[in-house]
Design a protein around this motif. Structure first.
Motif, PDB file in Angstrom:
ATOM      1  N   ALA A  50       0.825  -1.208   0.000  1.00 13.54           N
ATOM      2  CA  ALA A  50       0.000   0.000   0.000  1.00 13.54           C
ATOM      3  C   ALA A  50       0.859   1.257   0.000  1.00 13.54           C
ATOM      4  CB  ALA A  50      -0.941  -0.014   1.205  1.00 13.54           C
ATOM      5  N   LYS A  51       1.886   1.268   0.821  1.00 16.83           N
ATOM      6  CA  LYS A  51       2.698   2.473   0.955  1.00 16.83           C
ATOM      7  C   LYS A  51       3.597   2.686  -0.255  1.00 16.83           C
ATOM      8  CE  LYS A  51       2.169   2.803   5.913  1.00 16.83           C
ATOM      9  NZ  LYS A  51       2.761   2.819   7.269  1.00 16.83           N
ATOM     10  N   VAL A  52       4.065   1.600  -0.878  1.00 19.52           N
ATOM     11  CA  VAL A  52       4.797   1.728  -2.143  1.00 19.52           C
ATOM     12  C   VAL A  52       3.881   2.318  -3.214  1.00 19.52           C
ATOM     13  CG1 VAL A  52       5.782   0.408  -4.066  1.00 19.52           C
ATOM     14  CG2 VAL A  52       6.509  -0.071  -1.725  1.00 19.52           C
ATOM     15  N   ALA A  53       2.663   1.776  -3.308  1.00 17.64           N
ATOM     16  CA  ALA A  53       1.716   2.236  -4.330  1.00 17.64           C
ATOM     17  C   ALA A  53       1.371   3.711  -4.149  1.00 17.64           C
ATOM     18  CB  ALA A  53       0.451   1.396  -4.279  1.00 17.64           C
ATOM     19  N   LYS A  54       1.324   4.169  -2.904  1.00 19.04           N
ATOM     20  CA  LYS A  54       0.973   5.567  -2.658  1.00 19.04           C
ATOM     21  C   LYS A  54       2.087   6.536  -3.046  1.00 19.04           C
ATOM     22  CE  LYS A  54      -1.871   6.545   0.828  1.00 19.04           C
ATOM     23  NZ  LYS A  54      -2.513   6.564   2.159  1.00 19.04           N
ATOM     24  N   TYR A  55       3.281   5.990  -3.330  1.00 19.51           N
ATOM     25  CA  TYR A  55       4.348   6.802  -3.920  1.00 19.51           C
ATOM     26  C   TYR A  55       4.154   6.944  -5.429  1.00 19.51           C
ATOM     27  CZ  TYR A  55       7.373   6.882   0.254  1.00 19.51           C
ATOM     28  OH  TYR A  55       7.902   7.107   1.503  1.00 19.51           O
ATOM     29  N   GLY A  56       3.123   6.300  -5.966  1.00 19.43           N
ATOM     30  CA  GLY A  56       2.866   6.364  -7.397  1.00 19.43           C
ATOM     31  C   GLY A  56       3.651   5.348  -8.199  1.00 19.43           C
ATOM     32  N   ILE A  57       4.197   4.342  -7.517  1.00 17.35           N
ATOM     33  CA  ILE A  57       5.019   3.325  -8.178  1.00 17.35           C
ATOM     34  C   ILE A  57       4.150   2.172  -8.684  1.00 17.35           C
ATOM     35  CG2 ILE A  57       6.778   1.545  -7.769  1.00 17.35           C
ATOM     36  CD1 ILE A  57       8.078   3.522  -5.786  1.00 17.35           C
ATOM     37  N   LYS A  58       4.346   1.795  -9.934  1.00 20.49           N
ATOM     38  CA  LYS A  58       3.735   0.590 -10.470  1.00 20.49           C
ATOM     39  C   LYS A  58       4.690  -0.565 -10.178  1.00 20.49           C
ATOM     40  CE  LYS A  58       0.022   2.208 -12.556  1.00 20.49           C
ATOM     41  NZ  LYS A  58      -1.342   1.838 -12.155  1.00 20.49           N
ATOM     42  N   ILE A  59       4.249  -1.515  -9.402  1.00 25.28           N
ATOM     43  CA  ILE A  59       5.130  -2.588  -8.948  1.00 25.28           C
ATOM     44  C   ILE A  59       5.345  -3.609 -10.057  1.00 25.28           C
ATOM     45  CG2 ILE A  59       5.438  -4.437  -7.257  1.00 25.28           C
ATOM     46  CD1 ILE A  59       3.616  -2.735  -5.372  1.00 25.28           C
ATOM     47  N   LYS A  60       6.613  -3.838 -10.386  1.00 27.38           N
ATOM     48  CA  LYS A  60       7.001  -4.821 -11.403  1.00 27.38           C
ATOM     49  C   LYS A  60       7.013  -6.219 -10.795  1.00 27.38           C
ATOM     50  CE  LYS A  60       9.099  -6.283 -15.256  1.00 27.38           C
ATOM     51  NZ  LYS A  60       8.541  -6.171 -16.619  1.00 27.38           N
ATOM     52  N   GLU A  61       6.514  -7.204 -11.551  1.00 34.83           N
ATOM     53  CA  GLU A  61       6.545  -8.591 -11.112  1.00 34.83           C
ATOM     54  C   GLU A  61       7.398  -9.437 -12.060  1.00 34.83           C
ATOM     55  OE1 GLU A  61       2.540  -9.894  -8.822  1.00 34.83           O
ATOM     56  OE2 GLU A  61       2.311  -9.605 -10.988  1.00 34.83           O
ATOM     57  N   ILE A  62       8.065 -10.440 -11.477  1.00 40.92           N
ATOM     58  CA  ILE A  62       8.880 -11.398 -12.224  1.00 40.92           C
ATOM     59  C   ILE A  62       8.434 -12.803 -11.806  1.00 40.92           C
ATOM     60  CG2 ILE A  62      11.217 -12.289 -12.570  1.00 40.92           C
ATOM     61  CD1 ILE A  62      10.820  -9.537 -13.794  1.00 40.92           C
ATOM     62  N   PRO A  63       8.287 -13.743 -12.746  1.00 44.11           N
ATOM     63  CA  PRO A  63       7.906 -15.112 -12.378  1.00 44.11           C
ATOM     64  C   PRO A  63       8.963 -15.783 -11.494  1.00 44.11           C
ATOM     65  CG  PRO A  63       7.667 -14.749 -14.745  1.00 44.11           C
ATOM     66  CD  PRO A  63       8.418 -13.568 -14.206  1.00 44.11           C
ATOM     67  N   ILE A  64       8.511 -16.451 -10.427  1.00 40.92           N
ATOM     68  CA  ILE A  64       9.420 -17.195  -9.542  1.00 40.92           C
ATOM     69  C   ILE A  64       8.847 -18.583  -9.266  1.00 40.92           C
ATOM     70  CG2 ILE A  64      10.425 -15.170  -8.417  1.00 40.92           C
ATOM     71  CD1 ILE A  64       8.496 -15.814  -6.018  1.00 40.92           C
ATOM     72  N   HIS A  65       9.701 -19.458  -8.761  1.00 45.34           N
ATOM     73  CA  HIS A  65       9.302 -20.822  -8.424  1.00 45.34           C
ATOM     74  C   HIS A  65       8.740 -20.883  -7.002  1.00 45.34           C
ATOM     75  CE1 HIS A  65      12.353 -21.140 -11.619  1.00 45.34           C
ATOM     76  NE2 HIS A  65      11.597 -22.116 -12.061  1.00 45.34           N
ATOM     77  N   TYR A  66       7.934 -21.902  -6.756  1.00 45.80           N
ATOM     78  CA  TYR A  66       7.270 -22.008  -5.452  1.00 45.80           C
ATOM     79  C   TYR A  66       7.054 -23.473  -5.105  1.00 45.80           C
ATOM     80  CZ  TYR A  66       3.785 -21.124  -1.777  1.00 45.80           C
ATOM     81  OH  TYR A  66       3.094 -21.085  -0.592  1.00 45.80           O
ATOM     82  N   TYR A  67       7.435 -23.843  -3.881  1.00 42.05           N
ATOM     83  CA  TYR A  67       7.317 -25.216  -3.398  1.00 42.05           C
ATOM     84  C   TYR A  67       6.624 -25.186  -2.033  1.00 42.05           C
ATOM     85  CZ  TYR A  67      10.988 -25.374  -6.912  1.00 42.05           C
ATOM     86  OH  TYR A  67      11.709 -25.207  -8.065  1.00 42.05           O
ATOM     87  N   PRO A  68       5.294 -25.157  -2.013  1.00 42.14           N
ATOM     88  CA  PRO A  68       4.559 -24.912  -0.771  1.00 42.14           C
ATOM     89  C   PRO A  68       4.718 -26.028   0.264  1.00 42.14           C
ATOM     90  CG  PRO A  68       3.059 -25.632  -2.494  1.00 42.14           C
ATOM     91  CD  PRO A  68       4.386 -25.409  -3.153  1.00 42.14           C
ATOM     92  N   ARG A  69       4.708 -25.622   1.527  1.00 40.41           N
ATOM     93  CA  ARG A  69       4.687 -26.598   2.611  1.00 40.41           C
ATOM     94  C   ARG A  69       3.315 -26.590   3.261  1.00 40.41           C
ATOM     95  NH1 ARG A  69       8.223 -24.234   7.750  1.00 40.41           N
ATOM     96  NH2 ARG A  69       7.309 -22.151   7.837  1.00 40.41           N
ATOM     97  N   SER A  70       3.036 -27.626   4.028  1.00 39.27           N
ATOM     98  CA  SER A  70       1.738 -27.755   4.691  1.00 39.27           C
ATOM     99  C   SER A  70       1.792 -27.165   6.100  1.00 39.27           C
ATOM    100  CB  SER A  70       1.337 -29.227   4.770  1.00 39.27           C
ATOM    101  OG  SER A  70       2.207 -29.915   5.659  1.00 39.27           O
TER     102      SER A  70
END
Length: 240
Positions: A194-214
Motif C-alpha cells: 500500500a505504501k509503495v503504491a501511494k508513492y505512485g510506483i507501479k510494482i514490477k513482477e517477475i515469475p518465480i518458483h514455489y514449493y509450498p509446505r503444509s
C-alpha cells in the motif's frame, strides 16, 4: 553506469521455530552466485524461537566465518512484521529481499529479480508465484485468498499485480528504509504494498518458483491473515 564497487544484496530472514529448515535455506542462499558479482549480507532475525533455531544459526555462523551472516534475537515473539522491521534497521546492502526461513521459495530466483533493481533502477520488484503455471499451491483456501487480496490491491491502488502476498519482495535499500512501517505480524505485505503504491510506483513482477509446505510442516499463515490483509489495504488506502 553503475560504479565499480560490488553491490550487496541484504537478505532478511524472519525466523520463528524453524529448526527443521533453517540450515537448509542458509546452505541454499550461500551457494547462489549472484549476477554482477553482487555480494550477500544475510540477516536472520530470530523472533523468540522456543526450539533450537538460534543455536543452529550460531553454529552455522561459526562454521562459515567467510560469510556475512548475522543473527539478531528477539527475546520474545513479536511477529513476522516486527522481525522484518528489526532486520531493515541492520541492513547495509544496496538492495534488500525478504526470505522466509522455510524452503517454499528458491534463492536462485534472486537472480531473476536483481536485474530490475540493478539495470532498470527499480525501487521495488515482486516475485510472482502465479506467473509460472507449473507452480503448485498447498491449500485452495490460500490460493483463492491470495487472489482475493491481490484483486483488492489492484482495485484500491491501480496496480496490475498477480501475487500481492508473495514473500519475494525486493527493494532498493534506501527506498525501503524511507517507508514508515508499523506492522508487527503478517500484515507487512499489504502495508508495504500500500505504501509503495501511494508513492505512485507501479510494482514490477517477475515469475518465480514455489514449493509450498503444509501446516503440519510448519506453515504459520492462516485464513484470518487474509482478512487482516484486506483490512490493512483499505486502511492505508485512506490513511497514512
Amino acid at each position: 553506469m553503475e560504479n565499480s564497487r560490488n553491490k550487496t544484496l541484504s537478505i532478511i530472514i524472519p525466523s520463528y521455530n524453524e529448526e527443521r529448515t533453517i540450515v537448509q535455506i542458509l546452505n541454499k542462499i550461500i551457494s547462489v552466485q549472484l549476477i554482477e558479482q553482487t555480494q550477500k549480507e544475510i540477516i536472520i532475525v530470530d523472533d523468540g524461537s522456543k526450539d533450537s533455531t538460534k543455536e543452529l544459526v550460531n553454529n552455522y555462523i561459526s562454521s562459515h566465518p567467510n560469510e556475512s551472516i548475522y543473527l539478531i534475537q528477539h527475546t520474545v515473539n513479536q511477529g513476522k512484521g516486527m522481525a522484518i522491521r528489526t532486520g531493515i534497521t541492520k541492513v547495509s546492502g544496496d538492495y534488500v529481499i525478504i526470505q522466509d526461513a522455510d524452503l517454499e521459495y528458491e534463492p536462485e530466483d534472486y537472480n531473476l529479480l536483481l536485474p530490475e533493481l540493478i539495470y532498470n533502477q527499480k525501487k521495488v520488484v515482486y516475485g510472482s508465484r502465479f506467473l509460472i503455471k507449473e507452480n503448485k499451491h498447498s491449500y485452495q483456501s490460500f490460493y483463492y485468498g491470495g487472489l482475493l487480496v491481490t484483486t483488492v490491491t489492484n482495485i484500491l491502488f491501480n496496480q496490475h499485480l498477480t501475487d500481492e502476498p508473495t514473500c519475494y519482495k525486493a527493494f532498493n535499500s534506501e527506498f525501503l528504509k524511507s517507508i514508515p512501517l508499523k506492522c508487527t505480524g503478517f500484515e507487512f505485505c499489504p502495508e508495504v504494498t500500500a505504501k509503495v503504491a501511494k508513492y505512485g510506483i507501479k510494482i514490477k513482477e517477475i515469475p518465480i518458483h514455489y514449493y509450498p509446505r503444509s501446516i503440519n510442516e510448519g506453515k504459520k499463515i492462516r485464513w484470518t491473515d487474509g482478512i487482516e490483509a484486506i483490512w490493512i489495504l483499505i486502511k492505508y488506502r485512506f490513511t497514512d
